[in-house]
Enzyme design. Structure first.
Site, PDB file in Angstrom:
ATOM      1  N   MET A 100       0.853  -1.195   0.000  1.00  0.00           N
ATOM      2  CA  MET A 100       0.000   0.000   0.000  1.00  0.00           C
ATOM      3  C   MET A 100       0.889   1.245   0.000  1.00  0.00           C
ATOM      4  SD  MET A 100      -2.420  -1.383   3.084  1.00  0.00           S
ATOM      5  CE  MET A 100      -3.384   0.118   3.190  1.00  0.00           C
ATOM      6  N   ILE A 158       1.230  -4.992   8.236  1.00  0.00           N
ATOM      7  CA  ILE A 158       2.631  -4.680   8.526  1.00  0.00           C
ATOM      8  C   ILE A 158       2.865  -3.190   8.340  1.00  0.00           C
ATOM      9  CG2 ILE A 158       5.038  -5.157   7.921  1.00  0.00           C
ATOM     10  CD1 ILE A 158       4.041  -7.816   6.718  1.00  0.00           C
ATOM     11  N   GLY A 188      -0.366   3.855   5.036  1.00  0.00           N
ATOM     12  CA  GLY A 188      -0.007   2.748   4.147  1.00  0.00           C
ATOM     13  C   GLY A 188       1.126   1.875   4.604  1.00  0.00           C
ATOM     14  N   SER A 189       1.250   0.733   3.982  1.00  0.00           N
ATOM     15  CA  SER A 189       2.330  -0.210   4.222  1.00  0.00           C
ATOM     16  C   SER A 189       2.063  -1.482   3.434  1.00  0.00           C
ATOM     17  CB  SER A 189       2.490  -0.509   5.714  1.00  0.00           C
ATOM     18  OG  SER A 189       3.651  -1.275   5.898  1.00  0.00           O
ATOM     19  N   ARG A 190       1.827  -2.619   4.144  1.00  0.00           N
ATOM     20  CA  ARG A 190       1.682  -3.889   3.452  1.00  0.00           C
ATOM     21  C   ARG A 190       0.717  -4.803   4.202  1.00  0.00           C
ATOM     22  NH1 ARG A 190       6.986  -7.314   2.865  1.00  0.00           N
ATOM     23  NH2 ARG A 190       5.983  -9.080   3.858  1.00  0.00           N
TER      24      ARG A 190
END
Length: 220
Positions: A100, A158, A188-190
Site C-alpha cells: 500500500m 505490517i 499505508g504499508s503492506r
C-alpha cells in the site's frame, strides 16, 4: 466517497497548523508580497489535500463469494510465493502480499466471511515495507479467519517506514463478514495473506488490487 473516522484528528490538526502558519507568514514575512502569500496558500492546500486523501473511502460495489478470497487492501501485488508461516500454521502456505503506497486507500477489509480464531499484535521496527525482514520485525498484527468450510486464512498488517500506527477492529471469537473493515494502517504499508497450498491464485506480480473488490484467490 466519505472520509474515515481514523483521520479526523489528523485532518483537523493539519488544517489548523497550516492556517496558523499561513497567517503568521502573511503578517510577519510576506505582508508586502501578495505573490508569496498566494503561493503559500496553494502549497498549504495541496498538503491538506494529500493528508485528506489518505483517509478517503470510495463508494464501491463489494465482491462476495463463499469460495472467493477478496483483496484486503488497495495496492500492488508484490509477493506471490510458497513459504513457511511460522507463527500460527507452522507449515507451508501460499503467501500473497499487497503493498500500500501513501496514495492508496488505507482501509483493510475481511477477505472472507467467518470467525476470528486468532489475533495478536506485535510492536516492532519500521523498516521499509519491501524489506525481507519487515514481516517478522516490523510493527504488525496477525489475524486468522476460519471460514464455514473450516479453511483458515491468515492476514498480517505490517507497518512500514511511513506508517506509524496500525488500527484493528477485530478480536478472537468474533464473527466477521467478507468486505467489512477489520483494520486501518495510517499512511499505508503492506498486508500479507497466507492461503492453503491448493488455493487457486487469481493475480500476478504487479497487479493492482481494490480492497473488497479484487478476487485474489479461490479456495478449494
Amino acid at each position: 466517497m466519505r472520509l474515515h473516522r481514523e483521520g479526523k484528528t489528523i485532518m483537523i490538526t493539519t488544517a489548523l497548523v497550516l492556517l496558523v502558519l499561513d497567517l503568521l507568514a502573511s503578517v510577519f514575512l510576506f505582508s508586502d508580497n501578495p505573490t508569496a502569500i498566494t503561493l503559500l496558500v496553494i502549497i498549504s492546500l495541496v498538503l491538506l489535500v494529500l493528508v485528506v486523501q489518505f483517509f478517503r473511502i470510495p463508494n464501491r460495489l463489494l465482491t462476495t463469494g463463499e469460495s472467493q478470497v477478496i483483496a484486503p487492501a488497495d495496492g500492488k501485488i508484490v509477493v506471490i510465493e510458497e513459504t513457511i508461516e511460522s507463527e500460527y500454521f507452522k507449515d507451508r502456505r501460499r503467501q500473497v502480499s499487497i503493498f500500500m503506497s501513501p496514495l492508496n486507500v488505507h482501509v483493510n477489509r475481511n477477505p472472507i466471511t467467518g470467525i476470528v480464531r486468532y489475533f495478536k499484535y506485535f510492536p516492532g521496527k519500521y523498516l521499509v515495507a519491501w524489506h525481507p525482514k519487515s514481516s517478522t520485525e516490523n510493527e504488525r498484527t496477525t489475524v486468522v479467519i476460519q471460514a464455514a468450510s473450516g479453511t483458515e486464512v491468515l492476514l498480517r498488517q505490517i507497518a512500514g517506514a511511513v506508517a506509524r500506527r496500525i488500527i484493528w477492529y477485530v478480536k478472537e471469537g468474533q464473527p466477521v463478514q467478507q468486505g467489512e473493515e477489520f483494520g486501518f494502517i495510517k499512511f499505508g504499508s503492506r498486508v500479507d495473506v497466507f492461503l492453503p497450498l491448493d488455493a487457486q491464485i487469481n493475480v500476478k506480480i504487479g497487479d493492482v488490487t481494490k480492497g473488497g473488490v479484487t478476487v485474489i484467490a479461490e479456495l478449494k
